[in-house]
Design a protein around this motif. Structure first.
Motif, PDB file in Angstrom:
ATOM      1  N   SER A 105       0.790  -1.229   0.000  1.00  0.00           N
ATOM      2  CA  SER A 105       0.000   0.000   0.000  1.00  0.00           C
ATOM      3  C   SER A 105       0.821   1.277   0.000  1.00  0.00           C
ATOM      4  N   GLY A 106       2.117   1.193  -0.199  1.00  0.00           N
ATOM      5  CA  GLY A 106       2.888   2.424  -0.235  1.00  0.00           C
ATOM      6  C   GLY A 106       4.305   2.208   0.254  1.00  0.00           C
ATOM      7  N   LYS A 157      -6.230  -0.198  -2.077  1.00  0.00           N
ATOM      8  CA  LYS A 157      -4.919   0.426  -1.933  1.00  0.00           C
ATOM      9  C   LYS A 157      -4.348   0.784  -3.302  1.00  0.00           C
ATOM     10  N   LEU A 158      -3.536   1.822  -3.326  1.00  0.00           N
ATOM     11  CA  LEU A 158      -2.920   2.307  -4.564  1.00  0.00           C
ATOM     12  C   LEU A 158      -3.952   2.511  -5.665  1.00  0.00           C
ATOM     13  N   GLY A 159      -5.070   3.114  -5.243  1.00  0.00           N
ATOM     14  CA  GLY A 159      -6.142   3.420  -6.187  1.00  0.00           C
ATOM     15  C   GLY A 159      -6.953   2.221  -6.617  1.00  0.00           C
ATOM     16  N   GLY A 160      -6.764   1.081  -5.958  1.00  0.00           N
ATOM     17  CA  GLY A 160      -7.492  -0.135  -6.335  1.00  0.00           C
ATOM     18  C   GLY A 160      -7.065  -0.684  -7.676  1.00  0.00           C
ATOM     19  N   SER A 161      -5.846  -0.322  -8.113  1.00  0.00           N
ATOM     20  CA  SER A 161      -5.332  -0.768  -9.412  1.00  0.00           C
ATOM     21  C   SER A 161      -4.414  -1.972  -9.218  1.00  0.00           C
ATOM     22  N   VAL A 182      -0.186   7.045  -6.562  1.00  0.00           N
ATOM     23  CA  VAL A 182      -1.111   7.598  -5.577  1.00  0.00           C
ATOM     24  C   VAL A 182      -1.089   6.678  -4.368  1.00  0.00           C
ATOM     25  N   ILE A 183      -0.701   7.201  -3.216  1.00  0.00           N
ATOM     26  CA  ILE A 183      -0.616   6.388  -2.004  1.00  0.00           C
ATOM     27  C   ILE A 183      -1.838   6.665  -1.150  1.00  0.00           C
ATOM     28  N   SER A 197      -4.888  -6.080  -0.713  1.00  0.00           N
ATOM     29  CA  SER A 197      -4.655  -4.679  -1.075  1.00  0.00           C
ATOM     30  C   SER A 197      -5.683  -4.201  -2.096  1.00  0.00           C
ATOM     31  N   TYR A 198      -5.971  -5.066  -3.057  1.00  0.00           N
ATOM     32  CA  TYR A 198      -6.956  -4.741  -4.092  1.00  0.00           C
ATOM     33  C   TYR A 198      -8.348  -4.566  -3.490  1.00  0.00           C
TER      34      TYR A 198
END
Length: 359
Positions: free
Chosen positions: A40-41, A78-82, A356-357, A73-74
């Motif tokens: 996630s970052g 996290k990370l824009g859901g990408s 994007v975090i 994470s998805y």
């Protein structure tokens, strides 16, 4: 056996249970240990702190697994859901965790790194369903804070799968020691209570959640649930000044700690006190603070009780404490900074910083 139990008791906030751990050690079974992380970052000192048990476990012959939880994470956006971002970040995350392990003196080449998406089989999803069948909806909803969420009609349905998936990870990996921060203990309780035929109940060890460096949005902190308070105070990857990242340069570390929230005489909700007790004094037997003679001279702190007494009685100032912590952190993270100096690691780091975090 007793030595490892004592070490883990010192390094963690909770062992579920000490008696079960003693039985596991007495059985002479191969120790298999895992800790999972959302991707996630940027990796920060809170992640490093949570890995403090890997060295004693490794020294006692345990096989440790670091689980890179890309599906979790998805689901948690996290990370824009990408998934593309998450998979790119996974490469950085593995290297960052290897660097973090170096700070604890761990041989990272003997630690197994697994990406969930590369590992899951149909057997895993069968285990998810088995855990879910043995877990009530009310228990699942109460467990959602492991993903930083609360139950409500507006949450995505996918979040409801999160506790059962995290519990199923333990059974799928076949580990006998499940390890996480205190904020994840509810997932371990779900696993321990699932009672799946053919699977043993895991021993669970839970480490402290380091406080973030910034002043809380509500101050003073109202009395309430200690765990929820700890979660609210923890550092965030999406707030750079609340965290020290493992590859921060010494001057950046100094600047962040200099600006950190550290009210005089306050020892409960004070991140610098928290870091000293739960990072420095858990790793080292003593903590030395260099001060000019006119301000009391060199101070050697031997235990948390001494630290608290000195600070509450104003015999140790916020400035001197911050200076001591700064020097310790700068030295502690040096192996991680060295690890990230290569061109390929720097490229991964720049890719991460461009994403994007999300918290």
């Amino acid at each position: 056996m007793a030595n490892l139990i004592d070490q883990l008791e010192h390094l963690t906030e909770e062992i579920l249970t000490k008696e079960e751990l003693a039985e596991l050690l007495a059985s002479k079974k191969k120790l298999t240990h895992y800790i999972g992380f959302e991707i996630s970052g940027l990796v920060h000192i809170g992640h490093v702190s949570s890995l403090n048990v890997v060295k004693p476990l490794q020294d006692h012959g345990a096989q440790s697994i670091i689980w890179l939880a890309d599906w979790h994470s998805y689901i948690n956006n996290k990370l824009g859901g990408s998934f593309e971002n998450i998979r790119t970040a996974a490469k950085y995350f593995e290297h960052a965790m290897r660097a973090a392990l170096l700070c604890h003196g761990v041989d990272h080449t003997k630690v197994q790194f697994l990406l969930a998406n590369d590992t899951y089989t149909m057997k895993y999803w069968e285990l998810v369903m088995a855990v879910a069948k043995n877990t009530t909806l009310s228990r699942t909803k109460r467990s959602l804070d492991i993903a930083g969420r609360t139950a409500g009609d507006s949450i995505p349905t996918a979040i409801l799968f999160y506790p059962s998936m995290q519990a199923a990870d333990i059974f799928f990996l076949g580990v006998n020691i499940a390890h996480a921060g205190m904020d994840q203990r509810k997932a371990h309780i779900v696993a321990r209570d699932a009672r799946l035929p053919g699977f043993q109940k895991p021993v669970s060890i839970h480490t402290h959640i380091l406080q973030g460096l910034q002043k809380p949005s509500i101050w003073p902190i109202p009395e309430g649930d200690p765990l929820q308070t700890a979660i609210a105070l923890k550092m965030s990857k999406s707030k750079p000044d609340s965290a020290i990242f493992i590859h921060d340069e010494p001057d950046v570390i100094a600047s962040k700690i200099k600006k950190a929230f550290c009210p005089p005489k306050e020892t409960k909700h004070n991140p610098i006190i928290d870091w000293t007790i739960n990072l420095i004094l858990k790793r080292d037997k003593t903590f030395t603070i260099e001060r000019p003679a006119q301000y009391g001279g060199t101070l050697v702190i031997n235990n948390p009780q001494q630290l608290i007494a000195l600070y509450e009685q104003e015999q140790l100032s916020p400035v001197d404490l911050k200076n001591g912590v700064t020097q310790w952190i700068q030295h502690f993270l040096e192996p991680a900074r060295e690890y990230f100096k290569s061109e390929d690691k720097q490229k991964l780091l720049e890719q991460m910083r461009s994403m994007v975090i999300t918290r």
